[in-house]
Design a protein around this motif. Structure first.
Motif, short mmCIF file in Angstrom:
data_model
loop_
_atom_site.label_atom_id
_atom_site.label_comp_id
_atom_site.label_asym_id
_atom_site.label_seq_id
_atom_site.Cartn_x
_atom_site.Cartn_y
_atom_site.Cartn_z
N SER A 53 18.57 -39.49 28.64
CA SER A 53 17.13 -39.26 28.73
C SER A 53 16.55 -40.05 29.90
N CYS A 54 16.41 -41.38 29.75
CA CYS A 54 15.66 -42.15 30.75
C CYS A 54 16.42 -42.32 32.07
N ALA A 55 17.75 -42.39 32.00
CA ALA A 55 18.61 -42.64 33.17
C ALA A 55 18.41 -44.03 33.78
N HIS A 56 17.78 -44.92 33.05
CA HIS A 56 17.54 -46.27 33.58
C HIS A 56 17.79 -47.38 32.56
N GLY A 57 18.70 -47.15 31.63
CA GLY A 57 19.09 -48.23 30.73
C GLY A 57 18.05 -48.62 29.71
N ILE A 58 17.13 -47.74 29.39
CA ILE A 58 16.04 -48.08 28.48
C ILE A 58 16.13 -47.34 27.14
N CYS A 59 16.50 -46.08 27.18
CA CYS A 59 16.42 -45.28 25.94
C CYS A 59 17.63 -45.46 25.04
N GLY A 60 18.77 -45.86 25.59
CA GLY A 60 19.96 -46.09 24.78
C GLY A 60 20.69 -44.84 24.37
N SER A 61 20.39 -43.70 24.96
CA SER A 61 21.00 -42.46 24.45
C SER A 61 22.35 -42.12 25.07
N ASP A 62 22.75 -42.76 26.18
CA ASP A 62 24.01 -42.34 26.81
C ASP A 62 25.10 -43.40 26.71
N ALA A 63 25.17 -44.08 25.56
CA ALA A 63 26.29 -45.00 25.34
C ALA A 63 27.54 -44.17 25.08
N MET A 64 28.63 -44.55 25.73
CA MET A 64 29.91 -43.86 25.56
C MET A 64 31.02 -44.80 25.98
N LYS A 65 32.25 -44.43 25.70
CA LYS A 65 33.38 -45.29 26.06
C LYS A 65 33.86 -44.88 27.45
N ILE A 66 33.75 -45.80 28.40
CA ILE A 66 34.10 -45.51 29.79
C ILE A 66 35.20 -46.47 30.23
N ASN A 67 36.33 -45.91 30.61
CA ASN A 67 37.51 -46.71 30.95
C ASN A 67 37.75 -47.80 29.90
N GLY A 68 37.70 -47.38 28.65
CA GLY A 68 38.09 -48.27 27.56
C GLY A 68 37.02 -49.19 27.03
N ARG A 69 35.81 -49.16 27.63
CA ARG A 69 34.75 -50.07 27.15
C ARG A 69 33.49 -49.28 26.84
N ASN A 70 32.79 -49.69 25.79
CA ASN A 70 31.51 -49.06 25.48
C ASN A 70 30.45 -49.50 26.48
N ARG A 71 29.80 -48.52 27.12
CA ARG A 71 28.76 -48.86 28.10
C ARG A 71 27.76 -47.71 28.18
N LEU A 72 26.66 -47.97 28.88
CA LEU A 72 25.71 -46.90 29.16
C LEU A 72 26.13 -46.21 30.45
N ALA A 73 26.25 -44.88 30.40
CA ALA A 73 26.69 -44.15 31.60
C ALA A 73 25.73 -44.33 32.76
N CYS A 74 24.47 -44.57 32.46
CA CYS A 74 23.48 -44.71 33.55
C CYS A 74 23.47 -46.10 34.16
N LYS A 75 24.30 -47.02 33.63
CA LYS A 75 24.31 -48.38 34.19
C LYS A 75 25.64 -48.75 34.83
N VAL A 76 26.57 -47.80 34.89
CA VAL A 76 27.88 -48.11 35.45
C VAL A 76 28.08 -47.36 36.76
N LEU A 77 28.42 -48.09 37.83
CA LEU A 77 28.64 -47.46 39.12
C LEU A 77 30.11 -47.05 39.27
N VAL A 78 30.31 -45.91 39.93
CA VAL A 78 31.67 -45.43 40.19
C VAL A 78 32.48 -46.49 40.93
N GLN A 79 31.86 -47.19 41.90
CA GLN A 79 32.59 -48.16 42.71
C GLN A 79 33.15 -49.32 41.88
N ASP A 80 32.59 -49.52 40.68
CA ASP A 80 33.11 -50.58 39.81
C ASP A 80 34.21 -50.09 38.88
N LEU A 81 34.54 -48.80 38.97
CA LEU A 81 35.54 -48.24 38.05
C LEU A 81 36.80 -47.76 38.76
N GLY A 82 36.70 -47.43 40.05
CA GLY A 82 37.87 -46.92 40.75
C GLY A 82 37.90 -45.41 40.79
#
Ligand code: SF4
Ligand code: F3S
Ligand code: FES
Length: 232
Positions: A53-82
């Protein structure tokens, strides 16, 4: 840069079980995982389902498991994941479709701790005043956005879905330590119950998963201590 994104997908009407789908996609390193998911959905496969929804880490709706860790998709940069990114729904929660999990049991636990201010005294002419020190007592736990990253990373919750979980306890803490509140008896009853706060074994996964940086395990320990005080 070109990256490979693997997404654990599940359509209950078609798939007997979840399956991995793989996408090759051009991105810029500063894209967020949410941008990547949007690109896949809008340009490659419109059937992909996820919440945002918000795309800015406020609404909490896009939590998911990304490379083995639970995070918000809108707060994780591709460059930090490879160049290879695995995306899965939150663990331990029933999957409705693709990255969308059933939040109802999680929200039932939240509702059970009565997450609102209770004060039956006559309302003052203006606001109910509180000292700076009293307000600071629960400042951290006001920051929760109910994303469920904590509860779904808790090993106790994985084995017992009836455990109310860290998110509910964080929100109980927010009112338990509010000097204006008079509703602690209701909350203490839930927190002391069989699936309440004593189920926590201090695993710390919740604190590591929280995108708001809330010291969850510390808050849980404070709630436990408060319960012991109230028993005396
Ligand atoms: Fe999300 Fe943190 Fe709230 Fe848990 S405590 S629901 S991880 S914001
Ligand atoms: Fe679970 Fe967090 Fe306790 S991960 S065991 S709720 S410290
Ligand atoms: Fe709102 Fe990410 S879309 S927190």
């Amino acid at each position: 840069m070109e990256i490979t994104v693997r997404i654990k997908r599940y359509d209950p009407e078609v798939d007997p079980r979840p399956r991995w789908a793989e996408y090759r996609i051009d991105v810029t390193p500063t894209d967020r995982v949410l941008d990547v998911l949007n690109e896949i959905k809008w340009e490659m496969d419109g059937s992909l389902a996820f919440r945002r929804s918000c795309a800015h880490g406020i609404c909490g709706s896009d939590a998911m498991k990304i490379n083995g860790r639970n995070r918000l998709a809108c707060k994780v940069l591709v460059q930090d994941l490879g160049s290879r990114i695995d995306v899965e729904p939150l663990p331990g929660m029933p999957v409705l479709r693709d990255l969308i999990v059933d939040m109802e049991p999680f929200l039932d636990s939240y509702k059970a701790i009565v997450p609102y201010l209770i004060n039956d005294d006559p309302a003052p002419p203006r606001e109910r005043l509180q000292s700076i020190e009293d307000r600071a007592r629960f400042d951290e736990t006001t920051k929760c956005i109910l994303c469920a990253a904590c509860t779904s990373s808790c090993p106790i919750f994985w084995t017992n879905g009836r455990y109310i979980g860290p998110a509910a306890i964080v929100n109980a803490h927010r009112f338990l330590f509010d000097s204006r509140d008079q509703g602690s008896a209701q909350r203490v009853q839930v927190l002391s119950s069989m699936n309440g706060v004593w189920r926590c074994r201090t695993a710390y996964n919740c604190t590591e998963a929280c995108p708001r940086g809330i010291p969850i395990t510390q808050a849980i320990e404070e709630v436990k201590r408060e319960l012991l005080w109230q028993r005396q």
